[in-house]
Design an enzyme around this catalytic site. Structure first.
Site, PDB file in Angstrom:
ATOM      1  CB  THR A 114      -0.908   0.014   1.251  1.00 19.82           C
ATOM      2  OG1 THR A 114      -1.914   0.976   1.068  1.00 19.82           O
ATOM      3  CG2 THR A 114      -0.135   0.323   2.512  1.00 19.82           C
ATOM      4  CE  LYS A 119      -4.761  -0.503   2.242  1.00 19.70           C
ATOM      5  NZ  LYS A 119      -3.928  -0.520   1.052  1.00 19.70           N
ATOM      6  N   GLY A 175      -2.202   5.564  10.249  1.00 21.95           N
ATOM      7  CA  GLY A 175      -2.364   4.800   9.022  1.00 21.95           C
ATOM      8  C   GLY A 175      -1.469   3.581   9.088  1.00 21.95           C
ATOM      9  CB  SER A 221       4.750  -1.102  -2.027  1.00 21.27           C
ATOM     10  OG  SER A 221       3.445  -0.685  -2.358  1.00 21.27           O
ATOM     11  CB  ALA A 223      -2.280   5.550  -7.544  1.00 17.84           C
ATOM     12  CB  THR A 237      -0.235   2.551  -4.729  1.00 17.25           C
ATOM     13  OG1 THR A 237       0.839   2.190  -3.856  1.00 17.25           O
ATOM     14  CG2 THR A 237      -0.958   3.762  -4.183  1.00 17.25           C
TER      15      THR A 237
END
Length: 185
Positions: free
Chosen positions: A7, A39, A51, A130, A163, A169
């Site tokens: 994530t 999260k 988080g 990550s 992302a 992500t």
């Protein structure tokens, strides 16, 4: 420090606002298991944000323990994080947990790991997961070159960039914030 492929969570303090954001992707190996996991959480009557990255069940256990520490130490985030890290390293059950936390309040940001680390970043931002280095780099660039943006805008844009790059992500973001009451008129 362990690097989790799971994530991206980014926390920032900017212009009196504290914001934490995360994507919603949970993976099982190389497969997306769920795309909208929440999260990030508000803890201790909304005064602390947290988080997590890593195993969801493990992270929920750590969040519960961290909230218990916040209650025990009357909201002192740093002391609570240190005590959690001590327990995490010495408790047989906790020692096996595979997750990391980023916690924030008006006074600062901390990264808490299972190796006993409680890290206070040099900058008013912290990232785990990550995509953490992508998010941190984007946030640092925005703080330097677009300081007029709000903390929320910076965190959102940094996660969007992440992302677009990191396969672990996604674009399903969740945010929590603590706004500076002094700025509200």
């Amino acid at each position: 420090m362990i690097q989790l492929k799971s994530t991206t969570v980014l926390a920032m303090i900017h212009n009196g606002a504290v914001v934490i954001g995360a994507d919603g992707q949970a993976t099982f190996g190389h497969t997306v298991a769920k795309s909208n996991v929440k999260k990030v959480r508000k803890l201790f009557e909304g005064k602390v944000l947290a988080g997590f990255a890593g195993s969801t069940a493990d992270a929920f256990t750590l969040l519960e323990r961290f909230e218990e520490k916040l209650q025990s130490y009357h909201g002192n985030m740093k002391r609570s994080a240190i005590e959690l890290a001590k327990d995490w390293r010495t408790d047989r059950m906790l020692k096996r947990l595979e997750a990391m936390l980023v916690v924030a309040n008006r006074e600062g940001l901390l990264i808490v790991t299972g190796t006993g680390d409680v890290l206070e970043p040099d900058y008013p931002l912290a990232a785990i997961g990550s995509g953490s280095m992508y998010a941190q780099s984007a946030a640092m660039a925005l703080m330097k070159h677009a300081p007029h943006l709000t903390a929320m805008e910076m965190v959102r844009e940094s996660l969007t960039i992440t992302a677009d790059i990191c396969i672990y992500t996604n674009h399903n973001f969740v945010f929590e914030s603590i706004e500076d009451d002094r700025l509200t008129v």
